[in-house]
Design a protein around this motif. Structure first.
Motif, mmCIF file in Angstrom:
data_model
loop_
_atom_site.group_PDB
_atom_site.id
_atom_site.type_symbol
_atom_site.label_atom_id
_atom_site.label_comp_id
_atom_site.label_asym_id
_atom_site.label_seq_id
_atom_site.Cartn_x
_atom_site.Cartn_y
_atom_site.Cartn_z
ATOM 1 N N MET A 108 0.850 -1.171 0.000
ATOM 2 C CA MET A 108 0.000 0.000 0.000
ATOM 3 C C MET A 108 0.898 1.237 0.000
ATOM 4 O O MET A 108 1.858 1.308 0.759
ATOM 5 N N ASN A 109 0.586 2.180 -0.878
ATOM 6 C CA ASN A 109 1.442 3.360 -0.944
ATOM 7 C C ASN A 109 1.145 4.324 0.208
ATOM 8 O O ASN A 109 0.149 4.197 0.916
ATOM 9 N N HIS A 110 2.019 5.294 0.379
ATOM 10 C CA HIS A 110 1.945 6.226 1.504
ATOM 11 C C HIS A 110 0.651 7.042 1.487
ATOM 12 O O HIS A 110 0.028 7.231 2.536
ATOM 13 N N SER B 149 -2.309 4.883 2.604
ATOM 14 C CA SER B 149 -2.206 4.620 4.029
ATOM 15 C C SER B 149 -2.638 5.835 4.842
ATOM 16 O O SER B 149 -3.371 5.714 5.828
ATOM 17 N N ARG B 150 -2.194 7.013 4.427
ATOM 18 C CA ARG B 150 -2.553 8.262 5.105
ATOM 19 C C ARG B 150 -4.058 8.504 5.031
ATOM 20 O O ARG B 150 -4.696 8.877 6.021
ATOM 21 N N THR C 145 -5.934 6.070 7.334
ATOM 22 C CA THR C 145 -5.754 6.501 8.716
ATOM 23 C C THR C 145 -6.690 7.659 9.034
ATOM 24 O O THR C 145 -7.323 7.695 10.098
ATOM 25 N N ARG C 146 -6.815 8.612 8.108
ATOM 26 C CA ARG C 146 -7.694 9.763 8.305
ATOM 27 C C ARG C 146 -9.162 9.333 8.339
ATOM 28 O O ARG C 146 -9.937 9.783 9.182
ATOM 29 N N VAL C 147 -9.555 8.423 7.445
ATOM 30 C CA VAL C 147 -10.941 7.941 7.412
ATOM 31 C C VAL C 147 -11.285 7.265 8.743
ATOM 32 O O VAL C 147 -12.364 7.486 9.297
ATOM 33 N N LYS C 148 -10.379 6.461 9.248
ATOM 34 C CA LYS C 148 -10.591 5.804 10.542
ATOM 35 C C LYS C 148 -10.729 6.854 11.652
ATOM 36 O O LYS C 148 -11.617 6.751 12.505
ATOM 37 N N ALA C 149 -9.880 7.879 11.622
ATOM 38 C CA ALA C 149 -9.935 8.934 12.628
ATOM 39 C C ALA C 149 -11.249 9.710 12.531
ATOM 40 O O ALA C 149 -11.828 10.076 13.564
ATOM 41 N N VAL C 150 -11.727 9.941 11.328
ATOM 42 C CA VAL C 150 -13.014 10.636 11.142
ATOM 43 C C VAL C 150 -14.133 9.794 11.743
ATOM 44 O O VAL C 150 -14.993 10.314 12.464
ATOM 45 N N ARG D 229 -15.106 13.366 0.725
ATOM 46 C CA ARG D 229 -14.580 12.114 0.146
ATOM 47 C C ARG D 229 -14.461 11.037 1.222
ATOM 48 O O ARG D 229 -14.824 9.882 1.000
ATOM 49 N N ASP D 230 -13.953 11.415 2.386
ATOM 50 C CA ASP D 230 -13.834 10.454 3.485
ATOM 51 C C ASP D 230 -15.211 9.957 3.916
ATOM 52 O O ASP D 230 -15.405 8.757 4.148
ATOM 53 N N LEU D 231 -16.169 10.860 4.018
ATOM 54 C CA LEU D 231 -17.526 10.478 4.414
ATOM 55 C C LEU D 231 -18.184 9.598 3.362
ATOM 56 O O LEU D 231 -18.962 8.698 3.704
#
Length: 72
Positions: A1-3, A6-7, A10-15, A43-45
């Motif tokens: 998985m590229n950087h 991954s970032r 991680t942000r989607v999980k934090a949201v 986009r995350d939502l």
């Protein structure tokens, strides 16, 4: 998985965790909390909505669903 992927994950999980902690939040509140644009938050939502983890009962306000989540 590229950087970048991954970032983003991680942000989607934090949201998701932020919404779970706060109850109902607005897109603007999420953007302010994470220092991102409203478009990035949307986009995350969209990812969370597609997976049945959040819903927007009122336009622009978000809350988690009852779908069980195993957070690792």
């Amino acid at each position: 998985m590229n950087h970048a992927t991954s970032r983003m994950l991680t942000r989607v999980k934090a949201v998701y965790l932020y919404i779970r902690e706060k109850g109902t939040v607005t897109t603007k509140e999420i953007a302010d909390e994470f220092g991102t644009t409203d478009r990035t938050v949307q986009r995350d939502l969209n990812i969370l909505t597609h997976n049945g983890l959040v819903k927007s009962p009122v336009r622009g306000k978000w809350k988690i669903t009852a779908k069980p989540v195993n957070i690792s």
